[in-house]
Design a protein around this motif. Structure first.
Motif, PDB file in Angstrom:
ATOM      1  N   LEU A  93       0.852  -1.183   0.000  1.00  0.00           N
ATOM      2  CA  LEU A  93       0.000   0.000   0.000  1.00  0.00           C
ATOM      3  C   LEU A  93       0.891   1.238   0.000  1.00  0.00           C
ATOM      4  CD1 LEU A  93      -2.690  -1.201   2.562  1.00  0.00           C
ATOM      5  CD2 LEU A  93      -2.913  -1.052   0.068  1.00  0.00           C
ATOM      6  N   PRO A  94       0.687   2.159  -0.930  1.00  0.00           N
ATOM      7  CA  PRO A  94       1.682   3.214  -1.166  1.00  0.00           C
ATOM      8  C   PRO A  94       1.690   4.327  -0.129  1.00  0.00           C
ATOM      9  CG  PRO A  94      -0.196   3.524  -2.607  1.00  0.00           C
ATOM     10  CD  PRO A  94      -0.421   2.214  -1.903  1.00  0.00           C
ATOM     11  N   ALA A  95       2.884   4.873   0.081  1.00  0.00           N
ATOM     12  CA  ALA A  95       3.046   6.005   0.996  1.00  0.00           C
ATOM     13  C   ALA A  95       2.301   7.231   0.496  1.00  0.00           C
ATOM     14  CB  ALA A  95       4.527   6.324   1.175  1.00  0.00           C
ATOM     15  N   ARG A  96       2.113   7.319  -0.816  1.00  0.00           N
ATOM     16  CA  ARG A  96       1.411   8.466  -1.394  1.00  0.00           C
ATOM     17  C   ARG A  96      -0.090   8.209  -1.490  1.00  0.00           C
ATOM     18  NH1 ARG A  96       3.311   9.902  -6.749  1.00  0.00           N
ATOM     19  NH2 ARG A  96       2.157  11.853  -6.399  1.00  0.00           N
ATOM     20  N   GLY A  97      -0.568   7.187  -0.846  1.00  0.00           N
ATOM     21  CA  GLY A  97      -1.968   6.954  -0.573  1.00  0.00           C
ATOM     22  C   GLY A  97      -2.959   7.288  -1.663  1.00  0.00           C
ATOM     23  N   TRP A  98      -3.806   8.263  -1.379  1.00  0.00           N
ATOM     24  CA  TRP A  98      -4.932   8.640  -2.240  1.00  0.00           C
ATOM     25  C   TRP A  98      -4.467   9.035  -3.633  1.00  0.00           C
ATOM     26  CZ3 TRP A  98      -7.470  13.154  -4.249  1.00  0.00           C
ATOM     27  CH2 TRP A  98      -8.858  13.029  -4.426  1.00  0.00           C
ATOM     28  N   ASP A  99      -3.455   9.905  -3.697  1.00  0.00           N
ATOM     29  CA  ASP A  99      -2.936  10.324  -4.997  1.00  0.00           C
ATOM     30  C   ASP A  99      -2.434   9.136  -5.806  1.00  0.00           C
ATOM     31  OD1 ASP A  99      -3.487  12.981  -4.524  1.00  0.00           O
ATOM     32  OD2 ASP A  99      -1.408  13.585  -4.186  1.00  0.00           O
ATOM     33  N   GLN A 100      -1.654   8.268  -5.173  1.00  0.00           N
ATOM     34  CA  GLN A 100      -1.029   7.173  -5.901  1.00  0.00           C
ATOM     35  C   GLN A 100      -2.040   6.158  -6.409  1.00  0.00           C
ATOM     36  OE1 GLN A 100       2.667   6.730  -6.496  1.00  0.00           O
ATOM     37  NE2 GLN A 100       1.382   5.828  -8.088  1.00  0.00           N
ATOM     38  N   VAL A 101      -3.051   5.846  -5.590  1.00  0.00           N
ATOM     39  CA  VAL A 101      -4.000   4.817  -6.017  1.00  0.00           C
ATOM     40  C   VAL A 101      -4.850   5.329  -7.183  1.00  0.00           C
ATOM     41  CG1 VAL A 101      -6.002   5.275  -4.522  1.00  0.00           C
ATOM     42  CG2 VAL A 101      -5.342   2.917  -5.042  1.00  0.00           C
ATOM     43  N   LEU A 102      -5.130   6.618  -7.238  1.00  0.00           N
ATOM     44  CA  LEU A 102      -5.813   7.169  -8.402  1.00  0.00           C
ATOM     45  C   LEU A 102      -4.935   7.056  -9.651  1.00  0.00           C
ATOM     46  CD1 LEU A 102      -7.577  10.380  -7.037  1.00  0.00           C
ATOM     47  CD2 LEU A 102      -8.700   8.447  -8.161  1.00  0.00           C
ATOM     48  N   LEU A 103      -3.661   7.358  -9.517  1.00  0.00           N
ATOM     49  CA  LEU A 103      -2.753   7.237 -10.657  1.00  0.00           C
ATOM     50  C   LEU A 103      -2.661   5.795 -11.122  1.00  0.00           C
ATOM     51  CD1 LEU A 103       0.086   9.653  -9.469  1.00  0.00           C
ATOM     52  CD2 LEU A 103      -1.439  10.010 -11.423  1.00  0.00           C
ATOM     53  N   TRP A 104      -2.531   4.850 -10.195  1.00  0.00           N
ATOM     54  CA  TRP A 104      -2.467   3.441 -10.574  1.00  0.00           C
ATOM     55  C   TRP A 104      -3.749   2.998 -11.271  1.00  0.00           C
ATOM     56  CZ3 TRP A 104      -0.185   0.989  -5.470  1.00  0.00           C
ATOM     57  CH2 TRP A 104       1.208   1.197  -5.448  1.00  0.00           C
ATOM     58  N   ALA A 105      -4.886   3.387 -10.733  1.00  0.00           N
ATOM     59  CA  ALA A 105      -6.169   2.931 -11.280  1.00  0.00           C
ATOM     60  C   ALA A 105      -6.342   3.398 -12.727  1.00  0.00           C
ATOM     61  CB  ALA A 105      -7.317   3.438 -10.413  1.00  0.00           C
ATOM     62  N   PHE A 106      -6.044   4.647 -13.006  1.00  0.00           N
ATOM     63  CA  PHE A 106      -6.267   5.133 -14.365  1.00  0.00           C
ATOM     64  C   PHE A 106      -5.157   4.701 -15.312  1.00  0.00           C
ATOM     65  CE2 PHE A 106      -9.456   7.677 -12.266  1.00  0.00           C
ATOM     66  CZ  PHE A 106     -10.496   7.579 -13.184  1.00  0.00           C
ATOM     67  N   SER A 107      -3.966   4.459 -14.804  1.00  0.00           N
ATOM     68  CA  SER A 107      -2.929   3.852 -15.634  1.00  0.00           C
ATOM     69  C   SER A 107      -3.329   2.433 -16.031  1.00  0.00           C
ATOM     70  CB  SER A 107      -1.591   3.826 -14.883  1.00  0.00           C
ATOM     71  OG  SER A 107      -0.606   3.148 -15.638  1.00  0.00           O
TER      72      SER A 107
END
Length: 263
Positions: A93-107
């Motif tokens: 689970l990423p340290a950049r939390g909310w921002d990172q999971v949005l980036l991963w999801a749309f990538s």
């Protein structure tokens, strides 16, 4: 917010509540955005959220839940996104939390990567219904929606909704602080744990918001004229002000929780 989730759940939930996916009721898209939510003004200035959060409601409607009351008015919404956690370069689970999971999801969506996990992004209740227990029902519906689509877990970068009352408190201590009954000190974390979640770890840089001093004055009504930490209503930690450089920056920590859906 959950996660961006800014809500409390204290009273009995509304009896006449209908919860559906936005895919089932796309005509509610406009009303969903018109709902008076509980975000602080500065919180919607996160650039990743500004870019990607609205796309959840148009490109991932199966993962957006909308609650309407007996009169058909939208009283709550819950956003989540599917993504692949178990792949090279991820796994944790990423340290950049909310921002990172949005980036991963749309990538992943763009590249056709099969998701294996659902992350909550927001649970928000219309201002007039906060405290009625709706957020707990939205969380339960989010879990069931993920389970019905074959996922085995939901994770959430929770925005602990009482942390703003003590912005100087260490987030690592706060995340695992409990009451005498063993449940989390924070009300929104309690809702998650009662629903079956475990508190995993801190996401220390879940959302980053930068702006000029004039931006921050507009967002908060505060002077932002002194170097150092500034306590801002609604912020979980102080905002760092650099008047000589002409900017201020807010790095929001969230708390990762995990909901196992097995069985």
């Amino acid at each position: 917010m959950d996660v961006r989730d800014d809500l409390t759940t204290t009273g009995p939930a509304d009896e006449d509540l209908t919860i559906t996916t936005l895919a089932e009721r796309p005509e509610l898209l406009g009303a969903l955005w018109e709902m008076k939510d509980t975000w602080p003004a500065f919180a919607v200035e996160d650039p990743i959220g500004w870019l990607l959060f609205p796309r959840v409601a148009t490109e991932l409607q199966d993962y957006v839940l909308v609650a309407t009351d007996a009169g058909g008015a939208v009283v709550a919404r819950a956003f989540s996104v599917p993504f692949a956690l178990d792949r090279p370069g991820r796994g944790e689970l990423p340290a950049r939390g909310w921002d990172q999971v949005l980036l991963w999801a749309f990538s992943d969506l763009r590249h056709g990567v099969a998701p294996d996990t659902v992350s909550a992004i927001e649970v928000n209740v219309e201002r007039g219904h906060v405290g009625s227990g709706i957020s707990g029902r939205m969380l339960a519906a989010m879990r069931e929606n993920a389970r019905s689509r074959g996922f085995r877990e939901v994770v959430a970068p929770v925005r602990p909704n009482a942390k703003h009352l003590e912005p100087e408190a260490d987030i690592h201590e706060y995340a695992f602080r409990t009451r005498p009954d063993g449940l989390p000190h924070d009300p929104w974390l309690r809702v998650h744990v009662r629903a079956g979640a475990t508190v995993e770890k801190v996401a220390p840089a879940s959302m980053t918001i930068t702006g000029s001093l004039d931006d921050w004055r507009t967002w908060t009504g505060l002077p932002f004229d002194t170097r150092g930490p500034v306590t801002v209503p609604g912020a979980l930690v102080p905002v760092r002000c650099e008047p000589e450089q002409g900017y201020a920056v807010y790095v929001e920590p969230n708390i990762w929780v995990r909901h196992r859906l097995d069985g």
